[in-house]
Design a protein around this motif. Structure first.
Motif, PDB file in Angstrom:
ATOM      1  N   VAL A 299      45.269  13.322   0.991  1.00  0.00           N
ATOM      2  CA  VAL A 299      44.719  13.108  -0.303  1.00  0.00           C
ATOM      3  C   VAL A 299      44.955  11.738  -0.546  1.00  0.00           C
ATOM      4  O   VAL A 299      46.134  11.008  -0.319  1.00  0.00           O
ATOM      5  N   TYR A 300      43.938  11.085  -1.194  1.00  0.00           N
ATOM      6  CA  TYR A 300      44.073   9.680  -1.490  1.00  0.00           C
ATOM      7  C   TYR A 300      44.185   9.357  -2.813  1.00  0.00           C
ATOM      8  O   TYR A 300      44.415  10.491  -3.630  1.00  0.00           O
ATOM      9  N   SER A 301      44.194   8.148  -3.488  1.00  0.00           N
ATOM     10  CA  SER A 301      44.341   7.736  -4.483  1.00  0.00           C
ATOM     11  C   SER A 301      42.907   7.090  -5.320  1.00  0.00           C
ATOM     12  O   SER A 301      42.177   6.444  -4.275  1.00  0.00           O
ATOM     13  N   PRO A 302      42.613   7.673  -6.399  1.00  0.00           N
ATOM     14  CA  PRO A 302      41.210   7.067  -6.838  1.00  0.00           C
ATOM     15  C   PRO A 302      41.357   5.712  -6.911  1.00  0.00           C
ATOM     16  O   PRO A 302      39.881   5.035  -6.968  1.00  0.00           O
ATOM     17  N   ALA A 303      42.275   4.910  -7.020  1.00  0.00           N
ATOM     18  CA  ALA A 303      42.475   3.678  -7.081  1.00  0.00           C
ATOM     19  C   ALA A 303      42.692   2.749  -5.788  1.00  0.00           C
ATOM     20  O   ALA A 303      42.931   1.648  -5.755  1.00  0.00           O
ATOM     21  N   GLY A 304      42.796   3.645  -4.881  1.00  0.00           N
ATOM     22  CA  GLY A 304      43.329   3.419  -3.470  1.00  0.00           C
ATOM     23  C   GLY A 304      44.576   2.548  -3.420  1.00  0.00           C
ATOM     24  O   GLY A 304      45.588   2.990  -4.159  1.00  0.00           O
ATOM     25  N   ALA A 305      44.587   1.376  -2.726  1.00  0.00           N
ATOM     26  CA  ALA A 305      45.904   0.597  -2.647  1.00  0.00           C
ATOM     27  C   ALA A 305      46.111  -0.312  -3.693  1.00  0.00           C
ATOM     28  O   ALA A 305      46.784  -1.143  -3.628  1.00  0.00           O
ATOM     29  N   THR A 306      45.184  -0.071  -4.628  1.00  0.00           N
ATOM     30  CA  THR A 306      44.788  -1.009  -6.012  1.00  0.00           C
ATOM     31  C   THR A 306      44.481  -2.427  -5.861  1.00  0.00           C
ATOM     32  O   THR A 306      44.286  -2.965  -6.886  1.00  0.00           O
ATOM     33  N   PHE A 307      43.911  -2.774  -4.609  1.00  0.00           N
ATOM     34  CA  PHE A 307      43.113  -3.821  -4.420  1.00  0.00           C
ATOM     35  C   PHE A 307      41.906  -4.006  -5.484  1.00  0.00           C
ATOM     36  O   PHE A 307      41.094  -4.999  -5.734  1.00  0.00           O
ATOM     37  N   VAL A 308      41.138  -2.732  -5.925  1.00  0.00           N
ATOM     38  CA  VAL A 308      39.915  -2.807  -6.423  1.00  0.00           C
ATOM     39  C   VAL A 308      40.160  -3.678  -8.009  1.00  0.00           C
ATOM     40  O   VAL A 308      39.247  -3.998  -8.580  1.00  0.00           O
ATOM     41  N   PHE A 309      41.405  -3.552  -8.470  1.00  0.00           N
ATOM     42  CA  PHE A 309      41.841  -4.419  -9.725  1.00  0.00           C
ATOM     43  C   PHE A 309      41.601  -5.800  -9.480  1.00  0.00           C
ATOM     44  O   PHE A 309      41.232  -6.375 -10.323  1.00  0.00           O
ATOM     45  N   VAL A 310      42.127  -6.020  -8.330  1.00  0.00           N
ATOM     46  CA  VAL A 310      41.918  -7.635  -8.127  1.00  0.00           C
ATOM     47  C   VAL A 310      40.344  -7.851  -8.295  1.00  0.00           C
ATOM     48  O   VAL A 310      40.086  -8.998  -8.752  1.00  0.00           O
ATOM     49  N   VAL A 311      39.546  -7.295  -7.712  1.00  0.00           N
ATOM     50  CA  VAL A 311      38.000  -7.280  -7.476  1.00  0.00           C
ATOM     51  C   VAL A 311      37.532  -7.532  -9.014  1.00  0.00           C
ATOM     52  O   VAL A 311      36.837  -8.356  -9.343  1.00  0.00           O
ATOM     53  N   GLY A 312      38.008  -6.499  -9.732  1.00  0.00           N
ATOM     54  CA  GLY A 312      37.420  -6.421 -11.239  1.00  0.00           C
ATOM     55  C   GLY A 312      37.986  -7.835 -11.975  1.00  0.00           C
ATOM     56  O   GLY A 312      37.484  -8.094 -12.980  1.00  0.00           O
ATOM     57  N   ILE A 313      39.301  -8.019 -11.719  1.00  0.00           N
ATOM     58  CA  ILE A 313      39.819  -9.314 -12.329  1.00  0.00           C
ATOM     59  C   ILE A 313      38.948 -10.598 -12.434  1.00  0.00           C
ATOM     60  O   ILE A 313      38.669 -11.405 -12.990  1.00  0.00           O
ATOM     61  N   LEU A 314      38.603 -10.844 -11.001  1.00  0.00           N
ATOM     62  CA  LEU A 314      37.955 -11.908 -10.392  1.00  0.00           C
ATOM     63  C   LEU A 314      36.513 -11.953 -10.855  1.00  0.00           C
ATOM     64  O   LEU A 314      35.922 -13.047 -10.861  1.00  0.00           O
ATOM     65  N   LEU A 315      35.960 -10.945 -11.100  1.00  0.00           N
ATOM     66  CA  LEU A 315      34.457 -10.611 -11.279  1.00  0.00           C
ATOM     67  C   LEU A 315      34.438 -10.272 -12.822  1.00  0.00           C
ATOM     68  O   LEU A 315      33.881  -9.302 -13.295  1.00  0.00           O
ATOM     69  N   GLN A 316      35.212 -11.013 -13.805  1.00  0.00           N
ATOM     70  CA  GLN A 316      35.295 -10.586 -15.358  1.00  0.00           C
ATOM     71  C   GLN A 316      33.808 -10.725 -15.616  1.00  0.00           C
ATOM     72  O   GLN A 316      33.048 -12.036 -15.427  1.00  0.00           O
ATOM     73  N   GLY A 317      33.409  -9.752 -16.298  1.00  0.00           N
ATOM     74  CA  GLY A 317      32.077  -9.934 -17.183  1.00  0.00           C
ATOM     75  C   GLY A 317      30.961  -9.566 -16.091  1.00  0.00           C
ATOM     76  O   GLY A 317      29.700  -9.724 -16.574  1.00  0.00           O
ATOM     77  N   ASN A 318      31.174  -9.133 -14.951  1.00  0.00           N
ATOM     78  CA  ASN A 318      30.040  -8.687 -13.858  1.00  0.00           C
ATOM     79  C   ASN A 318      30.413  -7.419 -13.426  1.00  0.00           C
ATOM     80  O   ASN A 318      30.662  -7.138 -12.352  1.00  0.00           O
ATOM     81  N   PRO A 319      30.049  -6.461 -14.332  1.00  0.00           N
ATOM     82  CA  PRO A 319      30.647  -4.986 -13.940  1.00  0.00           C
ATOM     83  C   PRO A 319      29.589  -4.518 -12.663  1.00  0.00           C
ATOM     84  O   PRO A 319      30.229  -3.816 -11.932  1.00  0.00           O
ATOM     85  N   ILE A 320      28.680  -5.145 -12.566  1.00  0.00           N
ATOM     86  CA  ILE A 320      27.705  -4.682 -11.582  1.00  0.00           C
ATOM     87  C   ILE A 320      28.284  -4.967 -10.028  1.00  0.00           C
ATOM     88  O   ILE A 320      28.262  -4.388  -9.261  1.00  0.00           O
ATOM     89  N   ALA A 327      33.624  -0.912  -4.524  1.00  0.00           N
ATOM     90  CA  ALA A 327      33.248   0.231  -3.673  1.00  0.00           C
ATOM     91  C   ALA A 327      33.468  -0.189  -2.149  1.00  0.00           C
ATOM     92  O   ALA A 327      33.930   0.514  -1.363  1.00  0.00           O
ATOM     93  N   LEU A 328      32.937  -1.516  -1.883  1.00  0.00           N
ATOM     94  CA  LEU A 328      33.095  -1.974  -0.480  1.00  0.00           C
ATOM     95  C   LEU A 328      34.587  -2.180  -0.077  1.00  0.00           C
ATOM     96  O   LEU A 328      34.831  -1.760   1.120  1.00  0.00           O
ATOM     97  N   VAL A 329      35.394  -2.600  -1.042  1.00  0.00           N
ATOM     98  CA  VAL A 329      36.724  -2.581  -0.628  1.00  0.00           C
ATOM     99  C   VAL A 329      37.382  -1.376  -0.449  1.00  0.00           C
ATOM    100  O   VAL A 329      38.361  -1.100   0.595  1.00  0.00           O
ATOM    101  N   MET A 330      36.826  -0.324  -1.316  1.00  0.00           N
ATOM    102  CA  MET A 330      37.601   0.921  -1.077  1.00  0.00           C
ATOM    103  C   MET A 330      37.166   1.560   0.306  1.00  0.00           C
ATOM    104  O   MET A 330      37.895   2.199   0.881  1.00  0.00           O
ATOM    105  N   LEU A 331      35.796   1.321   0.607  1.00  0.00           N
ATOM    106  CA  LEU A 331      35.300   1.793   1.909  1.00  0.00           C
ATOM    107  C   LEU A 331      35.985   1.096   3.223  1.00  0.00           C
ATOM    108  O   LEU A 331      36.419   1.921   4.153  1.00  0.00           O
TER     109      LEU A 331
END
Length: 433
Positions: A299-320, A327-331
């Motif tokens: 069983v995994y976590s829906p946020a993985g090891a939480t590095f996806v938050f880093v991606v979101g913070i660095l790409l502020q205002g660019n949700p696409i 998705a690539l980081v989680m992959l």
């Protein structure tokens, strides 16, 4: 609140809930080992699984996730994904139950987002508006977060190395605060982040001391071999997990959610670089925990090891772009699950460092949020706030079902604000001039 924000948070709630419903992923680390007892071993019933999920998650949603979120108007991810854990286990393990889980999960994400804004607007309408004072809850976090590497080093390697790390971090903090602003030849002023440089200094020492620990083990190698089928289960669902990770990154890029109170406070203050550093450090701390429990449970976590938050913070205002890269980081995370777990066997200090990072961050947060709650309460009720928070904190320690320590400061400040408004309506309180 635009339609894109509601679509993203609704999709995240739906995906996370459906993944829980099918036993693919849960956010609560304490719940992850329980799921195989239902899905694989059939040792417990669905009702027992649901009751366990409620018991380990609901208190954190109400007592921690939502109160911390109110102060900053950004959702702490715990308030979203811990509830999707509950909804996913309470809905039946059928096709209809899966659809119901998705609908309820989306409704929770959207309702919580709109509801938080409603609460913020409601506070602004109160006769004694204490919303501005609640902002002080997160103030100590901004500087305190850069101290945690020194505390982590002390936990893992002893007082002397911890004091050295903390002392040099303090020196960097003072140095950059004094001389970190300068003007370029073109006349442009540049300011170096004191907290960011302090954190980098502490993390450098933390990694150095961890790598210096010698020795090898085969613990993770053995886990991978024993639980090979459960690792395959995670990899079989890697597309669904990657989509969820992308949604987490997209929601973070829209400043809807944050992965922890530290990065939440920094994002709320516009310090996105420091928030990304804090989220990255947290991700390092969660690699051993998330990977080990994932290998053992499937069983995994829906946020993985939480590095996806880093991606979101660095790409502020660019949700696409955040969605694609998240998705690539989680992959990549899931693809490297076995290899990374085995690699940690070669560096026992790094493997053990994760637990100490989590412990240090929790302790720093407990103290920072308690001080922040006291400062906010003193703004709400001068001369009474410190008395109130200290009393609530100590009495909470004696309760049969106490709040987690991190929640005491925010909850105490919110409660005091409500009490002050009631007293005002009864003509028993006059706001300070």
């Amino acid at each position: 609140m635009d339609i894109l924000q509601l679509v993203v948070i609704g999709a995240l709630g739906a995906m996370a809930t459906m993944l829980t419903n099918k036993g693919i992923a849960v956010f609560n680390d304490g719940l992850r080992p329980i799921l195989p007892e239902y899905f694989d071993d059939h040792a417990i019933s669905r009702q027992e699984l649901a009751a366990t999920s409620f018991a380990v998650s609901f208190g954190l949603v109400i007592g921690f996730g939502i109160p911390v979120s109110i102060g900053a108007s950004i959702l702490l991810i715990h308030s979203v994904l811990l509830m999707t854990d509950i909804i996913g286990t309470w809905t039946p393990n059928t096709k209809l139950g899966l659809a119901l889980a998705g609908v309820l999960g989306a409704a929770w994400g959207i309702g919580l987002t709109l509801g938080l804004q409603f609460i913020v607007d409601l506070f602004a309408m109160l006769p004694v508006n204490f919303l501005d004072a609640l902002g002080a809850v997160g103030n100590p976090i901004v500087v305190a977060f850069s101290l945690f590497p020194g505390i982590a080093v002390a936990y893992q390697h002893g007082f002397n190395k911890g004091a050295l790390t903390a002392g040099l971090s303090t020196f960097v903090l003072v140095l950059v605060r004094q001389f970190g602003t300068f003007t370029l030849p073109g006349g442009q002023a540049v300011t170096i982040s004191a907290e960011g440089m302090t954190l980098l200094t502490g993390m450098a020492f933390m990694l150095y001391f961890a790598i210096k620990v010698k020795g090898e083990s085969t613990d993770n190698q053995n886990l991978v071999n024993i639980f090979a089928e459960r690792v395959k289960k995670i990899k079989k669902n890697m597309i669904l997990l990657s989509l969820t990770g992308g949604l987490v990154a997209a929601a973070t890029s829209l400043t809807l959610i944050a992965g922890d109170p530290i990065s939440l406070s920094l994002m709320d203050g516009g310090q996105f670089g420091e928030a990304a550093l804090a989220a990255f450090a947290r991700g390092i701390g969660f690699i051993p925990l998330v990977f080990s429990t994932a290998i053992v449970t499937g069983v995994y976590s829906p946020a993985g090891a939480t590095f996806v938050f880093v991606v979101g913070i660095l790409l502020q205002g660019n949700p696409i772009f955040a969605f694609i890269l998240g998705a690539l980081v989680m992959l990549i995370e899931i693809s490297l699950l076995s290899g990374a777990a085995k690699g940690l066997d070669r560096f026992p200090g790094v493997r053990e460092m994760g637990e100490h990072i989590r412990s240090a961050m929790n302790r720093v947060l407990e103290v920072a949020l308690l001080i922040g709650g006291a400062l906010a309460s003193e703004q709400i009720a001068p001369g009474i706030g410190f008395f109130w928070v200290i009393g609530v904190y100590l009495l909470n320690r004696t309760a049969k079902k106490p709040l987690v320590d991190m929640a005491v400061g925010p909850v105490a400040a919110i409660a005091l604000g409500i009490i002050v408004n009631i007293l005002f309506l009864l003509n028993l309180w006059a706001p300070a001039a």
